[in-house]
Write a protein that holds these residues in place. Structure first.
Motif, PDB file in Angstrom:
ATOM      1  N   ALA A   4      23.337  -7.753 -13.820  1.00  0.00           N
ATOM      2  CA  ALA A   4      24.636  -8.299 -14.192  1.00  0.00           C
ATOM      3  C   ALA A   4      25.438  -7.349 -15.066  1.00  0.00           C
ATOM      4  O   ALA A   4      26.642  -7.528 -15.236  1.00  0.00           O
ATOM      5  N   SER A   5      24.792  -6.346 -15.623  1.00  0.00           N
ATOM      6  CA  SER A   5      25.533  -5.475 -16.535  1.00  0.00           C
ATOM      7  C   SER A   5      26.119  -4.258 -15.821  1.00  0.00           C
ATOM      8  O   SER A   5      26.875  -3.507 -16.413  1.00  0.00           O
ATOM      9  N   ASP A   6      25.790  -4.062 -14.531  1.00  0.00           N
ATOM     10  CA  ASP A   6      26.368  -2.932 -13.804  1.00  0.00           C
ATOM     11  C   ASP A   6      27.863  -3.135 -13.571  1.00  0.00           C
ATOM     12  O   ASP A   6      28.323  -4.263 -13.406  1.00  0.00           O
ATOM     13  N   VAL A 126      35.983 -22.239 -11.522  1.00  0.00           N
ATOM     14  CA  VAL A 126      35.944 -21.348 -12.674  1.00  0.00           C
ATOM     15  C   VAL A 126      34.578 -20.679 -12.713  1.00  0.00           C
ATOM     16  O   VAL A 126      33.565 -21.326 -12.445  1.00  0.00           O
ATOM     17  N   ILE A 127      34.566 -19.397 -13.016  1.00  0.00           N
ATOM     18  CA  ILE A 127      33.303 -18.658 -13.140  1.00  0.00           C
ATOM     19  C   ILE A 127      33.370 -17.837 -14.415  1.00  0.00           C
ATOM     20  O   ILE A 127      34.346 -17.111 -14.653  1.00  0.00           O
ATOM     21  N   ALA A 128      32.342 -17.992 -15.244  1.00  0.00           N
ATOM     22  CA  ALA A 128      32.385 -17.356 -16.561  1.00  0.00           C
ATOM     23  C   ALA A 128      31.951 -15.891 -16.511  1.00  0.00           C
ATOM     24  O   ALA A 128      32.554 -15.043 -17.158  1.00  0.00           O
ATOM     25  N   ASP A 129      30.902 -15.613 -15.750  1.00  0.00           N
ATOM     26  CA  ASP A 129      30.287 -14.278 -15.804  1.00  0.00           C
ATOM     27  C   ASP A 129      30.625 -13.511 -14.524  1.00  0.00           C
ATOM     28  O   ASP A 129      29.965 -13.641 -13.497  1.00  0.00           O
ATOM     29  N   GLN A 130      31.671 -12.692 -14.598  1.00  0.00           N
ATOM     30  CA  GLN A 130      32.155 -11.980 -13.418  1.00  0.00           C
ATOM     31  C   GLN A 130      31.124 -11.006 -12.876  1.00  0.00           C
ATOM     32  O   GLN A 130      30.964 -10.849 -11.657  1.00  0.00           O
ATOM     33  N   ALA A 131      30.423 -10.332 -13.769  1.00  0.00           N
ATOM     34  CA  ALA A 131      29.470  -9.310 -13.319  1.00  0.00           C
ATOM     35  C   ALA A 131      28.329  -9.971 -12.551  1.00  0.00           C
ATOM     36  O   ALA A 131      27.919  -9.481 -11.483  1.00  0.00           O
ATOM     37  N   ALA A 136      25.735 -11.208  -7.305  1.00  0.00           N
ATOM     38  CA  ALA A 136      25.250 -12.194  -6.333  1.00  0.00           C
ATOM     39  C   ALA A 136      25.957 -12.014  -4.996  1.00  0.00           C
ATOM     40  O   ALA A 136      25.339 -12.111  -3.927  1.00  0.00           O
ATOM     41  N   VAL A 137      27.263 -11.739  -5.051  1.00  0.00           N
ATOM     42  CA  VAL A 137      28.023 -11.548  -3.816  1.00  0.00           C
ATOM     43  C   VAL A 137      27.527 -10.299  -3.078  1.00  0.00           C
ATOM     44  O   VAL A 137      27.387 -10.306  -1.845  1.00  0.00           O
ATOM     45  N   ALA A 138      27.233  -9.243  -3.828  1.00  0.00           N
ATOM     46  CA  ALA A 138      26.732  -8.019  -3.194  1.00  0.00           C
ATOM     47  C   ALA A 138      25.410  -8.289  -2.480  1.00  0.00           C
ATOM     48  O   ALA A 138      25.188  -7.846  -1.336  1.00  0.00           O
ATOM     49  N   THR A 139      24.523  -9.038  -3.127  1.00  0.00           N
ATOM     50  CA  THR A 139      23.247  -9.403  -2.507  1.00  0.00           C
ATOM     51  C   THR A 139      23.484 -10.238  -1.250  1.00  0.00           C
ATOM     52  O   THR A 139      22.849 -10.023  -0.200  1.00  0.00           O
ATOM     53  N   ALA A 140      24.425 -11.187  -1.351  1.00  0.00           N
ATOM     54  CA  ALA A 140      24.719 -12.064  -0.216  1.00  0.00           C
ATOM     55  C   ALA A 140      25.299 -11.266   0.946  1.00  0.00           C
ATOM     56  O   ALA A 140      24.981 -11.523   2.120  1.00  0.00           O
ATOM     57  N   ALA A 272      21.860 -18.007  -8.192  1.00  0.00           N
ATOM     58  CA  ALA A 272      22.620 -17.236  -9.184  1.00  0.00           C
ATOM     59  C   ALA A 272      23.044 -18.129 -10.348  1.00  0.00           C
ATOM     60  O   ALA A 272      23.193 -19.343 -10.211  1.00  0.00           O
ATOM     61  N   SER A 273      23.225 -17.480 -11.506  1.00  0.00           N
ATOM     62  CA  SER A 273      23.736 -18.162 -12.708  1.00  0.00           C
ATOM     63  C   SER A 273      24.941 -17.384 -13.180  1.00  0.00           C
ATOM     64  O   SER A 273      24.796 -16.256 -13.648  1.00  0.00           O
ATOM     65  N   PHE A 274      26.118 -17.954 -13.019  1.00  0.00           N
ATOM     66  CA  PHE A 274      27.282 -17.220 -13.540  1.00  0.00           C
ATOM     67  C   PHE A 274      28.305 -18.151 -14.170  1.00  0.00           C
ATOM     68  O   PHE A 274      29.483 -17.830 -14.235  1.00  0.00           O
ATOM     69  N   GLY A 275      27.833 -19.318 -14.636  1.00  0.00           N
ATOM     70  CA  GLY A 275      28.739 -20.210 -15.372  1.00  0.00           C
ATOM     71  C   GLY A 275      29.813 -20.768 -14.472  1.00  0.00           C
ATOM     72  O   GLY A 275      31.004 -20.588 -14.719  1.00  0.00           O
ATOM     73  N   TRP A 276      29.373 -21.470 -13.414  1.00  0.00           N
ATOM     74  CA  TRP A 276      30.306 -22.012 -12.431  1.00  0.00           C
ATOM     75  C   TRP A 276      30.744 -23.418 -12.802  1.00  0.00           C
ATOM     76  O   TRP A 276      29.972 -24.204 -13.339  1.00  0.00           O
ATOM     77  N   ASP A 277      31.995 -23.753 -12.529  1.00  0.00           N
ATOM     78  CA  ASP A 277      32.493 -25.116 -12.740  1.00  0.00           C
ATOM     79  C   ASP A 277      33.607 -25.380 -11.748  1.00  0.00           C
ATOM     80  O   ASP A 277      34.472 -24.540 -11.540  1.00  0.00           O
ATOM     81  N   ASP A 278      33.601 -26.547 -11.138  1.00  0.00           N
ATOM     82  CA  ASP A 278      34.684 -26.865 -10.196  1.00  0.00           C
ATOM     83  C   ASP A 278      35.764 -27.728 -10.847  1.00  0.00           C
ATOM     84  O   ASP A 278      36.711 -28.146 -10.171  1.00  0.00           O
ATOM     85  N   ILE A 279      35.644 -27.991 -12.161  1.00  0.00           N
ATOM     86  CA  ILE A 279      36.631 -28.773 -12.912  1.00  0.00           C
ATOM     87  C   ILE A 279      37.039 -30.004 -12.098  1.00  0.00           C
ATOM     88  O   ILE A 279      38.198 -30.208 -11.750  1.00  0.00           O
ATOM     89  N   GLY A 280      36.038 -30.837 -11.820  1.00  0.00           N
ATOM     90  CA  GLY A 280      36.276 -31.989 -10.950  1.00  0.00           C
ATOM     91  C   GLY A 280      37.145 -33.055 -11.583  1.00  0.00           C
ATOM     92  O   GLY A 280      37.854 -33.782 -10.876  1.00  0.00           O
ATOM     93  N   ASP A 281      37.098 -33.177 -12.906  1.00  0.00           N
ATOM     94  CA  ASP A 281      37.895 -34.200 -13.581  1.00  0.00           C
ATOM     95  C   ASP A 281      38.047 -33.795 -15.054  1.00  0.00           C
ATOM     96  O   ASP A 281      37.577 -32.729 -15.467  1.00  0.00           O
ATOM     97  N   PHE A 282      38.704 -34.637 -15.839  1.00  0.00           N
ATOM     98  CA  PHE A 282      38.949 -34.277 -17.239  1.00  0.00           C
ATOM     99  C   PHE A 282      37.667 -34.253 -18.062  1.00  0.00           C
ATOM    100  O   PHE A 282      37.602 -33.595 -19.095  1.00  0.00           O
TER     101      PHE A 282
END
Lengths: 366, 366
Positions: A4-6, A126-131, A136-140, A272-282
């Motif tokens: 994740a740090s690359d 929303v995704i917190a950890d871009q790296a 994960a996308v590169a692996t996929a 993968a763990s990258f701080g995902w959220d779909d902000i489904g409601d308040f």
């Protein structure tokens, strides 16, 4: 697997497909049909969710974007993403669910770039950890090049009953960090979700997948050959779009392709763990924005909110002062033409207000 | 005693004194220092509380009104009460509590109409039954002509800890419906209030009294001769007002006159039931406006409020739609520059928001 740090760099031939739709009625009155969730800044970053999605993907794809959105939002999308190349926005004549929208993008890519791998990522997450996301996308992408339909499987942080789950099987030979998918399971009860988490073999299905366009369309053709043929015909002659579009089945990609393909052993996932959220409601927005040092979370100008012995989320969007006295887990959203007051626990029911407004002839407020 | 169903007619020589003051901070943001409670329509009647007070008294006094208000509100009072005769509004140079305000009115009346009986009635109370009110005032006026300081004693409808009480003694000979006052008691605990109600000998002190101006000033002079002399000197030469006013003691009429006079056996009361309310906060306003057939009470345009599984009070004052989901006994007040969200149980604490706004440099909102 890349750590994740690359630094993240563009992936050859990789295209981002961004389905930008959904009314976000549970986020009313912030989200409106005329200005839905993906066009709004819901995190206080100064960028809309769509813009943040673009920002996150641009390092991975360069200018290889296809944004699929409703005709009504085409101009707004173009305004917000002013660096998109011409032809990067596909306007759906009418909403026909995700298979038609993403399938059209796949059919166009299949013709224009035979070596393409596409990744589909919703415009309002929303995704917190871009790296970590990029890694994960590169692996996929590597697995997708070998002909797999690849999903990203989000490490669950709590036993949510609001998401579907991906059941992991064995690791995929030759692709470290990639696992076969046994099946997709629908939103479970909290108790069932707890049992899933206990096994360590389940991940959240965030609807993000990576695949070669031809693989996607061929998988669709196995279940509905006419649908796949129709999409390929439109791509061959885009002037057919308006006439052909209303005939396309209204079905989610999950049901049309992902679930049958998983049953056939054709789907893999990259946990993968990258701080995902779909902000489904308040409620989820309040969790996302929560700062442990502050009792009442404010999305906007703190100085406008006077909270006394209260907790929750306050969204001041008009410059008005908002005073809250003696309420726990309250949600207050102040906009120019509507005010919402509810609690985090009841936040899901906000969509019923939207339905009631439509019924009472106030669709202008939705 | 006149029955409540008789037509109300003007009472000879009877003057209405209306102290129109008080910030009403517990009714913020409806009530503001620039436009306090008494200038507002809080019942949806289309008339302000001051105008309703005028409407209630005009049949009893004709044009014999004296309204005592702060200099800042003089013009607003004149606008709202455009049928007042010239000279009917007394503007206090600064707030000096009720003894100075009502005492000045008494001193002026003592000179201009030696046969006057005055009744003092706050500008921001609500009374449901006008006929019963008029009948009680007529009874009180008769006793006042005989030299008594007469209060109206409201039949308590619940053991309130928010009001002072009047302890009744024996009936007054020659004045049916009038009783000697043993003492005034300060706001009790709910338990003590319950014990008061059980005796049947206690009434709420609503601060309404009827008295000859000379009797009032002479009672004041017994405790503070200089104060009474100062008021009479101002009345004799009104040009002294601005210079003399700041020297007057800041004291409530209850403490300066009513309590010592009761101890001396000089006060009587007319017990009465006429649906009185001082609208002390949004909880009492919600009680006042409650309609058993409606879960959420709306003060304003019902069509603007969408309440789902909620109870309480919503006050839409801007034309904006207000949606409330899943909150019991909630209070939502929407104004052009401020929104309040609280509960009926916490309604008293709204004044703390007003204090906080002043402290944070937003006195413009108070």
């Amino acid at each position: 697997m890349t750590s994740a740090s690359d630094p993240v760099t563009a992936i050859d031939g990789f295209w981002a497909v961004i389905p930008a739709g959904g009314a976000g009625t549970r986020l009313w009155p912030l989200s409106r049909s005329s200005s839905p969730k993906f066009l709004r800044d819901l995190t206080g970053s100064g960028r809309s969710l769509l813009q943040e999605t673009y920002d996150r993907l641009a390092p991975l794809v360069g200018d290889r974007f296809l944004v699929v959105t409703g005709a009504a939002h085409r101009d707004a999308v173009a305004d917000q993403l002013d660096r998109l190349e011409d032809g990067s926005i596909l306007a759906e004549p009418s909403p026909r669910d995700s298979m038609a929208a993403i399938g059209l993008a796949a059919a166009l890519l299949e013709r224009s770039d035979p070596d393409a791998v596409m990744g589909s990522f919703a415009a309002d997450h929303v995704i917190a950890d871009q790296a970590a996301f990029g890694a994960a996308v590169a692996t996929a992408t590597a697995a997708a090049r070998d002909g797999w339909l690849v999903t990203l499987g989000i490490d669950p942080t709590f036993p949510s009953s609001a998401f579907g789950y991906i059941h992991l099987g064995d690791g995929l030979d030759g692709h470290d960090g990639t696992y076969r998918v046994v099946e997709f399971v629908e939103k479970p009860s909290t108790e069932v979700a707890e049992s899933y988490l206990a096994t360590g073999r389940y991940r959240w299905n965030a609807g993000m997948f990576v695949v070669r366009p031809t693989v996607l369309l061929d998988l669709l053709a196995e279940g509905d050959p006419a649908f796949a043929a129709e999409l390929r015909a439109i791509a061959a002659d885009p002037s057919q779009l308006d006439e052909a579009w209303p005939r396309l089945p209204k079905i989610a990609l999950d049901h049309a392709v992902a679930e049958p393909a998983a049953a056939a052993g054709r789907v893999v996932t990259v946990p993968a763990s990258f701080g995902w959220d779909d902000i489904g409601d308040f409620d989820s927005l309040a969790t996302l924005l929560a700062d442990p040092s502050v009792a009442t979370t404010v999305l906007g100008d703190d100085a406008l909110v006077h909270a006394l012995d209260s907790t929750g989320l306050v969204v001041p969007r008009t410059g008005r002062t908002i005073a809250v006295v003696g309420l726990d887990d309250v949600v207050v959203v102040d906009t120019e033409d509507a005010v919402l007051v509810t609690t985090r626990a009841r936040a899901q029911e906000v969509k019923q207000i939207v339905a009631a407004l439509k019924e009472s002839g106030r669709a202008d407020l939705t």
